[in-house]
Motif scaffolding. Structure first.
Motif, PDB file in Angstrom:
ATOM      1  N   ASN A   7      18.932  22.665  12.854  1.00  0.00           N
ATOM      2  CA  ASN A   7      19.289  21.503  13.660  1.00  0.00           C
ATOM      3  C   ASN A   7      20.432  21.841  14.597  1.00  0.00           C
ATOM      4  O   ASN A   7      21.530  22.152  14.159  1.00  0.00           O
ATOM      5  N   LEU A   9      22.121  20.298  18.092  1.00  0.00           N
ATOM      6  CA  LEU A   9      22.144  19.192  19.051  1.00  0.00           C
ATOM      7  C   LEU A   9      23.252  19.411  20.076  1.00  0.00           C
ATOM      8  O   LEU A   9      24.416  19.567  19.705  1.00  0.00           O
ATOM      9  N   VAL A  27      31.622  14.348  18.087  1.00  0.00           N
ATOM     10  CA  VAL A  27      30.834  14.846  19.211  1.00  0.00           C
ATOM     11  C   VAL A  27      29.803  13.788  19.608  1.00  0.00           C
ATOM     12  O   VAL A  27      29.047  13.308  18.761  1.00  0.00           O
ATOM     13  N   VAL A  29      26.407  12.879  20.973  1.00  0.00           N
ATOM     14  CA  VAL A  29      25.089  13.473  21.231  1.00  0.00           C
ATOM     15  C   VAL A  29      24.166  12.331  21.658  1.00  0.00           C
ATOM     16  O   VAL A  29      24.563  11.165  21.630  1.00  0.00           O
ATOM     17  N   ILE A  34      28.318  12.326  16.226  1.00  0.00           N
ATOM     18  CA  ILE A  34      28.273  13.145  15.018  1.00  0.00           C
ATOM     19  C   ILE A  34      29.699  13.566  14.689  1.00  0.00           C
ATOM     20  O   ILE A  34      30.428  14.033  15.572  1.00  0.00           O
ATOM     21  N   VAL A  35      30.097  13.386  13.421  1.00  0.00           N
ATOM     22  CA  VAL A  35      31.431  13.781  12.984  1.00  0.00           C
ATOM     23  C   VAL A  35      31.332  15.070  12.177  1.00  0.00           C
ATOM     24  O   VAL A  35      30.519  15.161  11.254  1.00  0.00           O
ATOM     25  N   ALA A  36      32.154  16.050  12.531  1.00  0.00           N
ATOM     26  CA  ALA A  36      32.201  17.321  11.806  1.00  0.00           C
ATOM     27  C   ALA A  36      33.573  17.506  11.185  1.00  0.00           C
ATOM     28  O   ALA A  36      34.593  17.283  11.845  1.00  0.00           O
ATOM     29  N   VAL A  54      29.565  21.262  23.661  1.00  0.00           N
ATOM     30  CA  VAL A  54      29.382  22.018  22.413  1.00  0.00           C
ATOM     31  C   VAL A  54      27.974  21.807  21.878  1.00  0.00           C
ATOM     32  O   VAL A  54      27.206  20.981  22.399  1.00  0.00           O
ATOM     33  N   THR A  55      27.655  22.562  20.827  1.00  0.00           N
ATOM     34  CA  THR A  55      26.408  22.346  20.102  1.00  0.00           C
ATOM     35  C   THR A  55      26.759  22.049  18.650  1.00  0.00           C
ATOM     36  O   THR A  55      27.574  22.758  18.047  1.00  0.00           O
ATOM     37  N   VAL A  56      26.172  20.991  18.131  1.00  0.00           N
ATOM     38  CA  VAL A  56      26.359  20.634  16.725  1.00  0.00           C
ATOM     39  C   VAL A  56      25.279  21.361  15.918  1.00  0.00           C
ATOM     40  O   VAL A  56      24.110  21.322  16.293  1.00  0.00           O
ATOM     41  N   LEU A  57      25.676  22.037  14.855  1.00  0.00           N
ATOM     42  CA  LEU A  57      24.730  22.802  14.026  1.00  0.00           C
ATOM     43  C   LEU A  57      24.710  22.242  12.606  1.00  0.00           C
ATOM     44  O   LEU A  57      25.767  22.035  12.001  1.00  0.00           O
ATOM     45  N   ILE A  58      23.507  22.026  12.084  1.00  0.00           N
ATOM     46  CA  ILE A  58      23.385  21.507  10.710  1.00  0.00           C
ATOM     47  C   ILE A  58      22.237  22.228  10.015  1.00  0.00           C
ATOM     48  O   ILE A  58      21.100  22.201  10.473  1.00  0.00           O
TER      49      ILE A  58
END
Lengths: 67, 67, 67, 67, 67, 67
Positions: A7, A9, A27, A29, A34-36, A54-58
């Protein structure tokens, strides 16, 4: 470099909060926000700041489903 | 009931794949598609099938950022 | 692209095992061997095979210490 | 006692940082340095300090691959 | 050896299911049953079987709260 | 709403500790005490306080076994 995390985003950093050890990064999206929670060291290493693209990675094994 | 997982995205199940122990569930959300690897037991317990309206849940400590 | 995962170890794929949903990938790194359980879809997307030069990524919040 | 976490690397504590809730522990292993974010309570319970001989533990489902 | 995982519950293995890559292990603890999805390699390495006395380990950063 | 997390234990909040980014929540369950490290934002959003009746949620892929 391609990463196995299923994933990914794209988004824009809306906010960052720094603690002694951890940092919270919000972030925007397309699906919302999305909270990291990452280490402060990571946030500093990436020089994350509001407005960054940025890109969110999951990883798929971390995702749950509610119905 | 409200859950502490910070990230909760509404979506629709697009596909499911069943293994002996694990199941892969692909959910269409506004930001694209999210893939979840959950136990087959969970997928069966939720009776997940294509077209189901679901919520994707992700704990903030599991989210990474790439820049 | 730089990623927030604090732990990034270079290595070489020694073995892969494919299941219906998950794949196990063993990577030789300087400290020994690291085993990753990723989705089969990720392994296929990366076209992982024995001998590939890869980087193992581990988020700091996933690491435990025993003493 | 044997633990199911597939990845167990011996190392030496190089640094610790304490926050209110979390602690960051850097461990030198043969492959380089591994950073762990554990609770402050865990770090105190283990009485972790620089120079300690420890084992880093990582569950296989938490490991990602980049290529 | 003491491990940083904050949550350690003693129990008895009630059931195991083996897949190609993953294994599901159900453990009876005082609070009910806990299901673990570990690699098949881990389950085989521990020679897990019904009736085994085991300890369930869960890192605090993996625990969520619903209210 | 039903959630895919396989492990759901009812309990009572015994203690909370707030950091800048993270919060530690200790919950008494039948099997003993479970410690959760969640974001401070989650703890505040749930208005968690001592004595609250809550449910502890743990995804099966996050559970390890020691023997």
């Amino acid at each position: 470099m391609k990463i196995s995390a299923r994933n990914q985003l794209p988004g824009t950093v809306r906010a960052t909060t720094m603690g002694a050890v951890m940092a919270e990064v919000t972030v925007d999206v397309d699906a919302g926000a999305i909270v990291a929670a990452i280490t402060r060291g990571s946030a500093e290493s990436l020089e994350l700041k509001v407005g960054d693209k940025v890109t969110v990675l999951i990883k798929a094994t971390e995702v749950m489903i509610a119905k």
